[in-house]
Design a protein around this motif. Structure first.
Motif, PDB file in Angstrom:
ATOM      1  N   UNK A 153      54.783  27.633  29.610  1.00 58.55           N
ATOM      2  CA  UNK A 153      54.072  28.759  28.990  1.00 58.55           C
ATOM      3  C   UNK A 153      54.872  29.314  27.821  1.00 58.55           C
ATOM      4  N   UNK A 154      56.187  29.400  27.976  1.00 58.26           N
ATOM      5  CA  UNK A 154      57.047  29.911  26.902  1.00 58.26           C
ATOM      6  C   UNK A 154      57.039  28.969  25.710  1.00 58.26           C
ATOM      7  N   UNK A 155      57.106  27.674  25.962  1.00 66.33           N
ATOM      8  CA  UNK A 155      57.056  26.709  24.857  1.00 66.33           C
ATOM      9  C   UNK A 155      55.727  26.823  24.113  1.00 66.33           C
ATOM     10  N   UNK A 156      54.648  26.960  24.865  1.00 61.03           N
ATOM     11  CA  UNK A 156      53.337  27.077  24.250  1.00 61.03           C
ATOM     12  C   UNK A 156      53.199  28.320  23.395  1.00 61.03           C
ATOM     13  N   UNK A 157      53.673  29.454  23.907  1.00 61.93           N
ATOM     14  CA  UNK A 157      53.552  30.700  23.158  1.00 61.93           C
ATOM     15  C   UNK A 157      54.454  30.688  21.929  1.00 61.93           C
ATOM     16  N   UNK A 158      55.656  30.140  22.064  1.00 58.41           N
ATOM     17  CA  UNK A 158      56.561  30.042  20.908  1.00 58.41           C
ATOM     18  C   UNK A 158      55.928  29.185  19.814  1.00 58.41           C
ATOM     19  N   UNK A 159      55.323  28.062  20.213  1.00 56.58           N
ATOM     20  CA  UNK A 159      54.665  27.190  19.236  1.00 56.58           C
ATOM     21  C   UNK A 159      53.469  27.888  18.602  1.00 56.58           C
ATOM     22  N   UNK A 189      47.215  36.454  28.182  1.00 59.31           N
ATOM     23  CA  UNK A 189      46.281  36.840  29.238  1.00 59.31           C
ATOM     24  C   UNK A 189      45.829  35.621  30.039  1.00 59.31           C
ATOM     25  N   UNK A 190      45.536  34.540  29.343  1.00 50.96           N
ATOM     26  CA  UNK A 190      45.066  33.327  30.018  1.00 50.96           C
ATOM     27  C   UNK A 190      46.129  32.787  30.968  1.00 50.96           C
ATOM     28  N   UNK A 191      47.371  32.732  30.506  1.00 49.88           N
ATOM     29  CA  UNK A 191      48.445  32.192  31.340  1.00 49.88           C
ATOM     30  C   UNK A 191      48.727  33.079  32.553  1.00 49.88           C
ATOM     31  N   UNK A 192      48.757  34.381  32.333  1.00 51.15           N
ATOM     32  CA  UNK A 192      49.048  35.294  33.449  1.00 51.15           C
ATOM     33  C   UNK A 192      47.894  35.340  34.440  1.00 51.15           C
ATOM     34  N   UNK A 194      45.753  32.863  35.045  1.00 53.37           N
ATOM     35  CA  UNK A 194      45.785  31.598  35.767  1.00 53.37           C
ATOM     36  C   UNK A 194      46.894  31.601  36.811  1.00 53.37           C
ATOM     37  N   UNK A 195      48.021  32.196  36.481  1.00 52.43           N
ATOM     38  CA  UNK A 195      49.129  32.266  37.423  1.00 52.43           C
ATOM     39  C   UNK A 195      48.759  33.098  38.645  1.00 52.43           C
ATOM     40  N   UNK A 196      48.071  34.218  38.416  1.00 53.15           N
ATOM     41  CA  UNK A 196      47.628  35.069  39.526  1.00 53.15           C
ATOM     42  C   UNK A 196      46.665  34.316  40.427  1.00 53.15           C
ATOM     43  N   UNK A 197      45.745  33.565  39.820  1.00 55.24           N
ATOM     44  CA  UNK A 197      44.776  32.793  40.607  1.00 55.24           C
ATOM     45  C   UNK A 197      45.478  31.704  41.404  1.00 55.24           C
ATOM     46  N   UNK A 198      46.464  31.061  40.793  1.00 52.46           N
ATOM     47  CA  UNK A 198      47.185  29.991  41.472  1.00 52.46           C
ATOM     48  C   UNK A 198      47.988  30.504  42.658  1.00 52.46           C
ATOM     49  N   UNK A 199      48.515  31.719  42.539  1.00 50.50           N
ATOM     50  CA  UNK A 199      49.290  32.279  43.645  1.00 50.50           C
ATOM     51  C   UNK A 199      48.429  32.442  44.885  1.00 50.50           C
ATOM     52  N   UNK A 200      47.155  32.696  44.665  1.00 47.94           N
ATOM     53  CA  UNK A 200      46.255  32.877  45.804  1.00 47.94           C
ATOM     54  C   UNK A 200      45.946  31.597  46.538  1.00 47.94           C
ATOM     55  N   UNK A 201      46.194  30.435  45.922  1.00 48.10           N
ATOM     56  CA  UNK A 201      45.910  29.149  46.548  1.00 48.10           C
ATOM     57  C   UNK A 201      47.161  28.437  47.032  1.00 48.10           C
TER      58      UNK A 201
END
Length: 218
Positions: A153-159, A189-192, A194-201
């Motif tokens: 996510x950090x690499x993507x945002x930096x790019x 927003x998209x990354x965070x 998605x991360x919240x949704x993934x934590x639930x699974x």
């Protein structure tokens, strides 16, 4: 003999003159004579303080990088919260702050990037700046996701930040900082989300203990 306290003033004056000269003529035609004329000083002053054009370009980029770092720090300190989303947004906003998107600064940045491919000292500055941005972003994403996901996510945002800035710098109409910031915010927003949704699974801690993931054993 130079007056006491004049050196910082002279240095700042020459750095500003360098950015103005690059803005007006480009790096190739930004000579010591042109910078001196813009600053209203003798060419000997530049040699005295910076050793020549190369030293002055490095000092100019250090100045711009210092301004960027100070802007990031100021915006983050003003938040009064440790919320990752707020800090990520502050980092994005700092990269599109007025100190980084004026015409003279943007042209100096472009000249710096091009020249850094041929000069080790400037390449080191570029790497330090890249690593600082990546580290700051990764630290905040890590609050919400596993290490490897945070790194991606950090690499993507930096790019994305660099890409939006570069496209804006080269666009005939100039950079629309507000639009660029909103695009970067959408990515955060998209990354965070998605991360919240993934934590639930994800498995419960007990299950995770019986079946360690690659993340936990790496």
């Amino acid at each position: 003999m130079p007056k006491v306290g004049m050196e910082p003033i002279r240095r700042h004056q020459l750095i500003q003159a360098t950015m103005q000269a690059i803005d007006e003529a480009g790096l190739a035609d930004t000579t010591i004579a042109r910078i001196a004329r813009t600053a209203g000083v003798s060419t000997g002053i530049i040699s005295h303080y910076f050793g020549g054009k190369d030293g002055l370009l490095e000092a100019t980029m250090r100045f711009i990088l210092a301004e960027l770092g100070a802007t990031v720090s100021t915006r983050r300190r003003a938040l009064g919260t440790s919320d990752a989303k707020a800090h990520l947004r502050a980092i994005v906003e700092a990269n599109f702050d007025d100190t980084q998107v004026s015409r003279s600064v943007m042209k100096t940045w472009l000249a710096f990037w091009a020249t850094s491919m041929h000069r080790d000292d400037l390449m080191r500055l570029q790497r330090v700046n890249d690593r600082r941005l990546y580290s700051n972003l990764c630290c905040q994403f890590r609050k919400h996701m596993p290490r490897r996901d945070a790194q991606e996510a950090a690499r993507g945002l930096a790019a994305l930040i660099d890409g939006l800035w570069l496209r804006g710098a080269l666009a005939p109409e100039g950079l629309n900082a507000e639009r660029a910031i909103h695009i970067a915010f959408d990515y955060i927003d998209e990354k965070l989300t998605a991360s919240t949704a993934n934590r639930g699974t994800r498995p419960t801690s007990a299950t995770a203990h019986r079946h360690p993931s690659k993340e936990s054993i790496s």
